[in-house]
Design a protein around this motif. Structure first.
Motif, short mmCIF file in Angstrom:
data_model
loop_
_atom_site.label_atom_id
_atom_site.label_comp_id
_atom_site.label_asym_id
_atom_site.label_seq_id
_atom_site.Cartn_x
_atom_site.Cartn_y
_atom_site.Cartn_z
N ALA A 107 -2.62 8.62 -2.07
CA ALA A 107 -3.91 9.28 -2.28
C ALA A 107 -4.66 8.51 -3.36
O ALA A 107 -4.78 7.27 -3.28
N SER A 108 -5.13 9.17 -4.40
CA SER A 108 -5.90 8.49 -5.45
C SER A 108 -6.15 9.47 -6.59
O SER A 108 -6.18 10.70 -6.37
N ALA B 168 -0.41 3.96 3.51
CA ALA B 168 -1.18 3.30 2.45
C ALA B 168 -2.55 2.82 2.93
O ALA B 168 -3.37 2.42 2.11
N GLY C 297 -1.34 -5.03 5.48
CA GLY C 297 -1.88 -6.39 5.51
C GLY C 297 -2.36 -6.86 4.14
O GLY C 297 -2.53 -8.06 3.91
N ASN C 298 -2.58 -5.94 3.24
CA ASN C 298 -3.18 -6.27 1.94
C ASN C 298 -2.68 -5.32 0.85
O ASN C 298 -2.15 -4.25 1.14
N ILE D 236 -1.81 -2.70 -1.89
CA ILE D 236 -0.70 -1.79 -2.19
C ILE D 236 0.28 -1.68 -1.02
O ILE D 236 1.49 -1.70 -1.20
N GLY D 237 -0.26 -1.59 0.20
CA GLY D 237 0.61 -1.50 1.38
C GLY D 237 1.48 -2.73 1.52
O GLY D 237 2.69 -2.62 1.79
N TYR E 110 -14.89 9.77 -0.21
CA TYR E 110 -13.54 9.22 -0.44
C TYR E 110 -12.65 10.26 -1.12
O TYR E 110 -11.53 10.54 -0.66
N ALA F 155 -8.06 -6.06 -2.93
CA ALA F 155 -9.31 -6.38 -2.21
C ALA F 155 -10.27 -5.19 -2.26
O ALA F 155 -11.49 -5.36 -2.33
N MET F 156 -9.71 -3.97 -2.25
CA MET F 156 -10.55 -2.77 -2.24
C MET F 156 -11.44 -2.68 -3.48
O MET F 156 -12.59 -2.25 -3.41
N THR F 157 -10.90 -3.09 -4.63
CA THR F 157 -11.65 -2.96 -5.88
C THR F 157 -12.28 -4.28 -6.33
O THR F 157 -12.92 -4.33 -7.39
N ARG G 198 -4.95 -2.74 10.79
CA ARG G 198 -5.92 -3.02 11.85
C ARG G 198 -6.41 -4.47 11.78
O ARG G 198 -7.01 -4.98 12.71
N ASP G 199 -6.15 -5.13 10.64
CA ASP G 199 -6.64 -6.48 10.38
C ASP G 199 -5.58 -7.50 10.82
O ASP G 199 -4.64 -7.80 10.08
N PRO H 108 -2.75 6.49 -7.29
CA PRO H 108 -3.00 5.34 -8.16
C PRO H 108 -4.31 5.49 -8.92
O PRO H 108 -5.26 6.11 -8.43
N GLY I 179 -6.29 2.69 3.78
CA GLY I 179 -7.40 3.51 3.31
C GLY I 179 -8.66 2.67 3.17
O GLY I 179 -8.59 1.43 3.16
N1 LIG Z 1 -7.00 -0.22 -5.32
C1 LIG Z 1 -7.17 0.91 -5.98
O1 LIG Z 1 -7.69 0.93 -7.12
C2 LIG Z 1 -6.75 2.22 -5.39
C3 LIG Z 1 -6.80 3.36 -6.20
C4 LIG Z 1 -6.41 4.59 -5.68
C5 LIG Z 1 -5.97 4.66 -4.38
N2 LIG Z 1 -5.93 3.55 -3.60
C6 LIG Z 1 -5.46 3.72 -2.22
O2 LIG Z 1 -4.37 2.84 -2.00
C7 LIG Z 1 -4.34 2.48 -0.62
C8 LIG Z 1 -4.28 0.97 -0.52
O3 LIG Z 1 -5.47 0.45 -1.10
P1 LIG Z 1 -5.61 -1.08 -1.54
O4 LIG Z 1 -6.24 -1.09 -2.84
O5 LIG Z 1 -4.34 -1.80 -1.30
O6 LIG Z 1 -6.72 -1.53 -0.47
P2 LIG Z 1 -6.87 -2.87 0.37
O7 LIG Z 1 -8.26 -2.84 0.89
O8 LIG Z 1 -6.42 -4.04 -0.42
O9 LIG Z 1 -5.85 -2.65 1.57
C9 LIG Z 1 -6.05 -1.62 2.50
C10 LIG Z 1 -5.49 -2.06 3.84
O10 LIG Z 1 -5.67 -0.98 4.75
C11 LIG Z 1 -6.10 -1.52 5.98
N3 LIG Z 1 -6.84 -0.52 6.74
C12 LIG Z 1 -8.03 0.03 6.42
N4 LIG Z 1 -8.43 0.87 7.38
C13 LIG Z 1 -7.45 0.84 8.33
C14 LIG Z 1 -7.30 1.48 9.58
N5 LIG Z 1 -8.23 2.29 10.07
N6 LIG Z 1 -6.18 1.22 10.30
C15 LIG Z 1 -5.24 0.38 9.82
N7 LIG Z 1 -5.34 -0.28 8.66
C16 LIG Z 1 -6.44 -0.04 7.93
C17 LIG Z 1 -6.98 -2.70 5.60
O11 LIG Z 1 -7.14 -3.62 6.68
C18 LIG Z 1 -6.21 -3.28 4.43
O12 LIG Z 1 -5.27 -4.25 4.83
C19 LIG Z 1 -5.58 3.08 0.01
O13 LIG Z 1 -5.24 4.27 0.66
C20 LIG Z 1 -6.47 3.36 -1.18
O14 LIG Z 1 -7.38 4.39 -0.92
C21 LIG Z 1 -6.30 2.33 -4.07
#
Ligand SMILES: NC(=O)c1ccc[n+]([C@@H]2O[C@H](COP(=O)([O-])OP(=O)(O)OC[C@H]3O[C@@H](n4cnc5c(N)ncnc54)[C@H](O)[C@@H]3O)[C@@H](O)[C@H]2O)c1
Length: 245
Positions: A137-138, A86, A16-17, A19-20, A151, A186-188, A39-40, A180, A88
């Motif tokens: 992962a991360s 993806a 929904g957002n 990286i995914g 985390y 949105a996470m950061t 889930r969103d 990454p 998290g």
């Molecule tokens: N953004 C970063 O800097 C960064 C760095 C390292 C790793 N990551 C990892 O990359 C992945 C994607 O992160 P992002 O930055 O795109 O985050 P984000 O918050 O933009 O997107 C995460 C998505 O996961 C969904 N989600 C969360 N919990 C859920 C659940 N229980 N069931 C179903 N969906 C769920 C959220 O609704 C959201 O749409 C994550 O696993 C995160 O840990 C991100």
């Protein structure tokens, strides 16, 4: 080499957002049919539908929901031969600050959620004859920092789960992980709103900037396609060069 994903049927969680979503769009652009899981519901509704896309609302930390979503994805795509985990959540706080519920939430979403997705899609993936799993992962899984133990420990668990699955599910299913660095999503968003933190994180890698979700999506697409046919059990760090600094 541009990966050719024509005809592939791939499930992406957290689609929904961030990286995914970037990964789902990239996979579709390269010819795959993709089931977007999140889930969103509102976030999924906001994604412009492209041919070959299906959307499924599911909380990946709840086994019954994952079982149902796996069946829905199989029927929407006509089988499944790829999975990108993806979804998290960033759970931050020191040992003193974090409650056991917060710890459990981090482990359930960041680690167990990916396990559940693999478990309920394993038969479909095996039936496909050639399949891929990419776990996001991360860099947090690779180096310690204050205030992110819940985390980072979950993500470190996800890395070892990936490696174990790469051994256990071979040769039919290749399993790899992406780590990454700091990516603008949105996470950061909240973290990066503080100019001092933003400067520190952007400057903390050799390229001197933050990453974009599309730059992770490209690596996910590579690991999901035939161009990476001899890559299995790998951890691909995509952080601009920061893990050794
Ligand atoms: N953004 C970063 O800097 C960064 C760095 C390292 C790793 N990551 C990892 O990359 C992945 C994607 O992160 P992002 O930055 O795109 O985050 P984000 O918050 O933009 O997107 C995460 C998505 O996961 C969904 N989600 C969360 N919990 C859920 C659940 N229980 N069931 C179903 N969906 C769920 C959220 O609704 C959201 O749409 C994550 O696993 C995160 O840990 C991100």
């Amino acid at each position: 080499m541009v990966p050719d994903l024509e005809g592939r049927k791939i499930v992406v969680t957290g689609a929904g957002n961030g990286i995914g979503l970037a990964a789902a769009r990239r996979l579709v652009a390269l010819g795959a049919s993709v089931a977007l899981i999140d889930r969103d519901r509102a976030a999924l509704d906001a994604v412009a539908v492209a041919p070959g896309m299906a959307k499924i609302v599911c909380d990946i930390s709840v086994a019954e929901e994952v079982e149902r979503a796996a069946k829905e994805a199989e029927s929407a795509l006509g089988g499944v031969d790829g999975l990108v985990n993806a979804a998290g959540v960033l759970v931050q706080g020191s040992l003193d600050e974090l409650s056991l519920d917060q710890w459990a939430r981090s482990l359930k979403v960041n680690l167990l959620g990916a396990v559940l997705m693999c478990k309920f899609l394993a038969e479909s993936l095996k039936r496909a004859g050639f399949a891929t799993i990419v776990n996001v992962a991360s860099v947090g899984a690779l180096r310690p920092a204050k205030g992110v133990s819940a985390y980072s420990a979950a993500k470190a668990g996800l890395l070892m789960f990936s490696k174990c699955m790469a051994v256990e599910l071979a040769p039919t299913i290749r399993v790899n992980a992406v780590c990454p660095g700091t990516i603008e999503t949105a996470m950061t968003h909240g973290l990066l709103a503080d100019p001092a933190i933003r400067e520190r994180l952007a400057g903390g890698n050799a390229l001197g900037r933050l990453g974009a979700a599309d730059e992770i999506a490209d690596v996910i697409a590579y690991l999901s396609g035939p161009a990476s046919s001899y890559v299995n059990g790998a951890t691909v760090v995509v952080d601009g060069g920061s893990t050794w600094l």
